[in-house]
Design a protein around this motif. Sequence first.
Motif, PDB file in Angstrom:
ATOM      1  N   ASN A 202      40.400   2.105  44.147  1.00  0.00           N
ATOM      2  CA  ASN A 202      39.320   1.409  43.462  1.00  0.00           C
ATOM      3  C   ASN A 202      39.176   0.013  44.044  1.00  0.00           C
ATOM      4  OD1 ASN A 202      41.386  -0.166  42.263  1.00  0.00           O
ATOM      5  ND2 ASN A 202      41.565   1.275  40.572  1.00  0.00           N
ATOM      6  N   ILE A 203      38.275  -0.747  43.479  1.00  0.00           N
ATOM      7  CA  ILE A 203      37.954  -2.056  44.057  1.00  0.00           C
ATOM      8  C   ILE A 203      39.121  -3.021  43.934  1.00  0.00           C
ATOM      9  CG2 ILE A 203      36.952  -3.001  41.931  1.00  0.00           C
ATOM     10  CD1 ILE A 203      34.813  -4.299  43.757  1.00  0.00           C
ATOM     11  N   ARG A 204      40.001  -2.832  42.925  1.00  0.00           N
ATOM     12  CA  ARG A 204      41.158  -3.716  42.777  1.00  0.00           C
ATOM     13  C   ARG A 204      42.155  -3.506  43.907  1.00  0.00           C
ATOM     14  NH1 ARG A 204      38.291  -5.725  39.961  1.00  0.00           N
ATOM     15  NH2 ARG A 204      38.292  -6.965  41.855  1.00  0.00           N
ATOM     16  N   ASP A 205      42.267  -2.279  44.380  1.00  0.00           N
ATOM     17  CA  ASP A 205      43.162  -2.024  45.508  1.00  0.00           C
ATOM     18  C   ASP A 205      42.671  -2.748  46.755  1.00  0.00           C
ATOM     19  OD1 ASP A 205      44.766  -0.256  43.973  1.00  0.00           O
ATOM     20  OD2 ASP A 205      43.283   1.321  44.261  1.00  0.00           O
ATOM     21  N   TYR A 206      41.364  -2.703  46.982  1.00  0.00           N
ATOM     22  CA  TYR A 206      40.806  -3.414  48.137  1.00  0.00           C
ATOM     23  C   TYR A 206      41.001  -4.922  47.997  1.00  0.00           C
ATOM     24  CZ  TYR A 206      38.484   0.833  49.807  1.00  0.00           C
ATOM     25  OH  TYR A 206      38.218   2.087  50.285  1.00  0.00           O
ATOM     26  N   SER A 207      40.675  -5.467  46.814  1.00  0.00           N
ATOM     27  CA  SER A 207      40.762  -6.917  46.630  1.00  0.00           C
ATOM     28  C   SER A 207      42.199  -7.408  46.764  1.00  0.00           C
ATOM     29  CB  SER A 207      40.197  -7.295  45.263  1.00  0.00           C
ATOM     30  OG  SER A 207      40.948  -6.705  44.224  1.00  0.00           O
TER      31      SER A 207
ATOM     32  N   GLU B 196      45.837 -16.144  32.857  1.00  0.00           N
ATOM     33  CA  GLU B 196      45.652 -17.516  33.351  1.00  0.00           C
ATOM     34  C   GLU B 196      45.647 -17.585  34.867  1.00  0.00           C
ATOM     35  OE1 GLU B 196      48.691 -19.822  31.585  1.00  0.00           O
ATOM     36  OE2 GLU B 196      47.827 -19.788  29.561  1.00  0.00           O
ATOM     37  N   ILE B 197      46.371 -16.699  35.530  1.00  0.00           N
ATOM     38  CA  ILE B 197      46.418 -16.731  37.001  1.00  0.00           C
ATOM     39  C   ILE B 197      45.376 -15.810  37.623  1.00  0.00           C
ATOM     40  CG2 ILE B 197      48.842 -17.338  36.991  1.00  0.00           C
ATOM     41  CD1 ILE B 197      49.526 -14.498  37.678  1.00  0.00           C
ATOM     42  N   GLY B 198      44.481 -15.228  36.804  1.00  0.00           N
ATOM     43  CA  GLY B 198      43.336 -14.519  37.355  1.00  0.00           C
ATOM     44  C   GLY B 198      43.440 -13.013  37.397  1.00  0.00           C
ATOM     45  N   ILE B 199      44.416 -12.410  36.719  1.00  0.00           N
ATOM     46  CA  ILE B 199      44.532 -10.948  36.716  1.00  0.00           C
ATOM     47  C   ILE B 199      43.645 -10.394  35.621  1.00  0.00           C
ATOM     48  CG2 ILE B 199      46.103  -9.005  36.395  1.00  0.00           C
ATOM     49  CD1 ILE B 199      48.316 -10.699  37.542  1.00  0.00           C
ATOM     50  N   ARG B 200      42.785  -9.443  35.981  1.00  0.00           N
ATOM     51  CA  ARG B 200      41.827  -8.895  35.028  1.00  0.00           C
ATOM     52  C   ARG B 200      41.749  -7.377  35.199  1.00  0.00           C
ATOM     53  NH1 ARG B 200      42.154 -13.549  33.957  1.00  0.00           N
ATOM     54  NH2 ARG B 200      40.519 -15.059  33.445  1.00  0.00           N
TER      55      ARG B 200
ATOM     56  N   GLN C  58      30.913  -2.069  46.564  1.00  0.00           N
ATOM     57  CA  GLN C  58      30.413  -3.418  46.788  1.00  0.00           C
ATOM     58  C   GLN C  58      31.396  -4.443  46.239  1.00  0.00           C
ATOM     59  OE1 GLN C  58      27.754  -4.197  48.571  1.00  0.00           O
ATOM     60  NE2 GLN C  58      27.370  -2.011  48.919  1.00  0.00           N
ATOM     61  N   PRO C  59      31.644  -5.540  46.967  1.00  0.00           N
ATOM     62  CA  PRO C  59      32.574  -6.569  46.474  1.00  0.00           C
ATOM     63  C   PRO C  59      32.100  -7.137  45.142  1.00  0.00           C
ATOM     64  CG  PRO C  59      32.071  -6.909  48.800  1.00  0.00           C
ATOM     65  CD  PRO C  59      31.132  -5.848  48.318  1.00  0.00           C
ATOM     66  N   ASP C  60      33.023  -7.287  44.211  1.00  0.00           N
ATOM     67  CA  ASP C  60      32.693  -7.848  42.912  1.00  0.00           C
ATOM     68  C   ASP C  60      33.002  -9.344  42.919  1.00  0.00           C
ATOM     69  OD1 ASP C  60      35.393  -7.744  43.073  1.00  0.00           O
ATOM     70  OD2 ASP C  60      35.716  -6.888  41.076  1.00  0.00           O
ATOM     71  N   ALA C  61      32.977  -9.939  41.721  1.00  0.00           N
ATOM     72  CA  ALA C  61      33.161 -11.385  41.617  1.00  0.00           C
ATOM     73  C   ALA C  61      34.560 -11.803  42.083  1.00  0.00           C
ATOM     74  CB  ALA C  61      32.925 -11.836  40.173  1.00  0.00           C
ATOM     75  N   LEU C  62      35.589 -11.033  41.722  1.00  0.00           N
ATOM     76  CA  LEU C  62      36.940 -11.402  42.112  1.00  0.00           C
ATOM     77  C   LEU C  62      37.128 -11.337  43.621  1.00  0.00           C
ATOM     78  CD1 LEU C  62      39.826 -12.105  41.341  1.00  0.00           C
ATOM     79  CD2 LEU C  62      40.291  -9.681  41.033  1.00  0.00           C
TER      80      LEU C  62
ATOM     81  N   ILE D 141      37.840 -14.514  46.318  1.00  0.00           N
ATOM     82  CA  ILE D 141      38.891 -14.575  47.341  1.00  0.00           C
ATOM     83  C   ILE D 141      38.300 -14.945  48.699  1.00  0.00           C
ATOM     84  CG2 ILE D 141      40.593 -13.184  48.576  1.00  0.00           C
ATOM     85  CD1 ILE D 141      40.934 -11.545  46.014  1.00  0.00           C
ATOM     86  N   LEU D 142      37.125 -14.392  49.019  1.00  0.00           N
ATOM     87  CA  LEU D 142      36.494 -14.691  50.309  1.00  0.00           C
ATOM     88  C   LEU D 142      36.078 -16.152  50.402  1.00  0.00           C
ATOM     89  CD1 LEU D 142      34.282 -11.487  50.742  1.00  0.00           C
ATOM     90  CD2 LEU D 142      36.451 -12.004  51.843  1.00  0.00           C
TER      91      LEU D 142
END
Length: 715
Positions: free
Chosen positions: A381-386, A200-204, A414-418, A422-423
């Motif tokens: 991975n991309i989650r670490d960056y985000s 619900e808080i956006g963790i995927r 490349q930045p994904d949807a998540l 944030i941006l």
Amino acid sequence: MNLKRLVNRQVVNNLSRFNGRVRTGRDFSTITASIHSSNSSCDGVVPYNCSNSTPILSFNRYMHTIGETKLIGSSFNPKHNANDSEDEDETMNEFLSRFVWIMRGKLTEVYKDSDKETINGMLLVIVGEVVSEMEKGGLEQMLDVSVATLSQGFSRDLWKTVWEVSNAVLADMEKERKKEKMKGFLQCEEVQELCRFAAEIGIRGDMMRDFRFKWAREKMEESDFYEGLKRLREEVRAQEKAEEEGKNAVAMGEEAAIMDEEKPKVVTLPMRHGKINYKIYGLDLSNPKWAKVADRIHESEKLDWPEEPKPISGKCKIVTEKILELKEEDDPSPLLAQWAELQKPSRIDWFTLLDKLKEQNTRLYPKVEEVLLSEKSFQANIRDYSKIIDAHAKQNRIEDAERIVEKMNENGIQPDALTTNILVHMYSKAGNLDRAREALESLRRLGFRPDREIYNSMIMAYVNAGQPKLAELLMREMEARDIKPTMEIYMTLLRSFSQHGDVGGAGRIATTMQFAGFQPNLESCTLLVETFGQVGDPDQARNNFDYLMRLGHKPDDRCTAGMIAAYEKKNMLDKALKLLLELEQDGFEPGLATDTVLVDWLGKLQLVDEVEQLLGRIAEQGEAPPLKIQVSLCDMYARAGVERKALQALGVVEAKKEQLGLHDFERVVGGLIAGGFVQEAQRVHGLMEAQGFASEHLKVALTASQAFSRKRPSK
């Protein structure tokens, strides 16, 4: 039937060579003992002895742990039922299947030129010896070097290889047991509830998986802890019971029996009836699918089962303490490189270090986390960056967040949807409308539809940028996609249109609110009254004012001030006074907002005495006159020629020049010129230009006043 008789001479020769050639990471120069036939004999060979190389005993302990067999002392209960036997056979089959699969690889690696039949024969001999030792129950002899009576058919090196493979198999089986146990906790209600909340808080994605395993592991450790407490309690009770029996016992025989009961029981392999019934799928070489299935299982386990962090000790522990003691301005890169060289870490080891750093050195944590993005063993991975971008965005550190995004692009991620989401929130909150629009378009190109939170952020960005019409377009887009705007969004748009004096926009938003099921309230009606008052339409303002009272709301000071300001636009003083008298009869008392409008209006009419009466009432209420009243007083006293009070009000206005707008400057400068205060007017005009405001008609008026040099009137 002797298994060795099934093997041809080539198998015997190869196995003899295998006795001397198979070692872990080394090659022997000489060939040791060869395999003996059933009639041959040889000198006793002491088997390889190691505290961690007792696979058979470990296997017994493993079977005892998982409850597959019931071991009592070192003997086997002959009254066991068929189900227990089947469970034992199933566990034994699994052990031997895994053992054969690994041993086959070692044999194939050593004897590359041997065919399948030869390898199969060698496996039969090896497995036969292992099963024979397990049936004889010669475990104590294997552990005691002085009385080693193990089969002399294998050399010390071959037994060493057998024990190493057996330990690896038992480790895999223990890991599988933990995995099965973990599955139960992964599906428990508490973990599922935490996962639903995280979703619900956006963790995927990977982050959700890591959290899920973490929560399940914590539940499993908690369960093991309470089970340990339960076992301790049972042991204490048993000990207390034994002590009580000891007090009542008087005979030496009873005391000896009690002491025997207190001795720990040694868990060993039970004695069985007949041969072990096992099935080894690895020996069925007619179907090669089993080898492929085993490879896939081992590969999938590496992904599905989380790794355990390595223990930190020695020099690495000292370096860890130095990292935790670093200051925020220090560069952690040298120590991190030294730590990586000593620990040889994997991703889970880095996370363990980060967790410690987050607990003990919070300020340094973001800096270390950013350094690890370039560490190869960290496998960012991309989650670490985000995650890092989100942390910077919440602290409004836009430059830091953009630096991380740039590093992402440099590393080919490349930045994904998540990340784009944030941006959008970050740029919208910072008021950078152009970058927020770019991020929103990137989100749409990725095929992701904006949710309510993204729309809310973009609408607020447009409103803060003074573009309520573009914000309204986004709101219409929300409605077209069946995303219902909240009451706050409607009120924000209505407030923005009211501030810009856009009657049409304010009316559209008010109508849309009613169709959406939101009834007009005091705030919305007040905003409509103020909007019509700004454009000089007192009739429409009065209609909304009366509608407000019909809804059962009592006008407050702000709403009444808006209505009086609407009458001021058309100079309807009689209607304004009549409205105030009606409201006072209903118990309304004008506040500071209403008095501010009246002071401004009466000041323009040069009703100095009436204005001073209002000022006296404001002073009685204990409130300081706002800046707008000071502007009105400066204009009124200057035009009336009251020099002392005009200059006094002017001093207050100049002290708060940063809060003045263009209209306020024009009002003050115009009043000073009209009253003959030319020098003061020039000084205030200079302040006005310094604030970035410009007015052509004021320049003309100042030039004309200097040319004609009007004489200042006095009063």
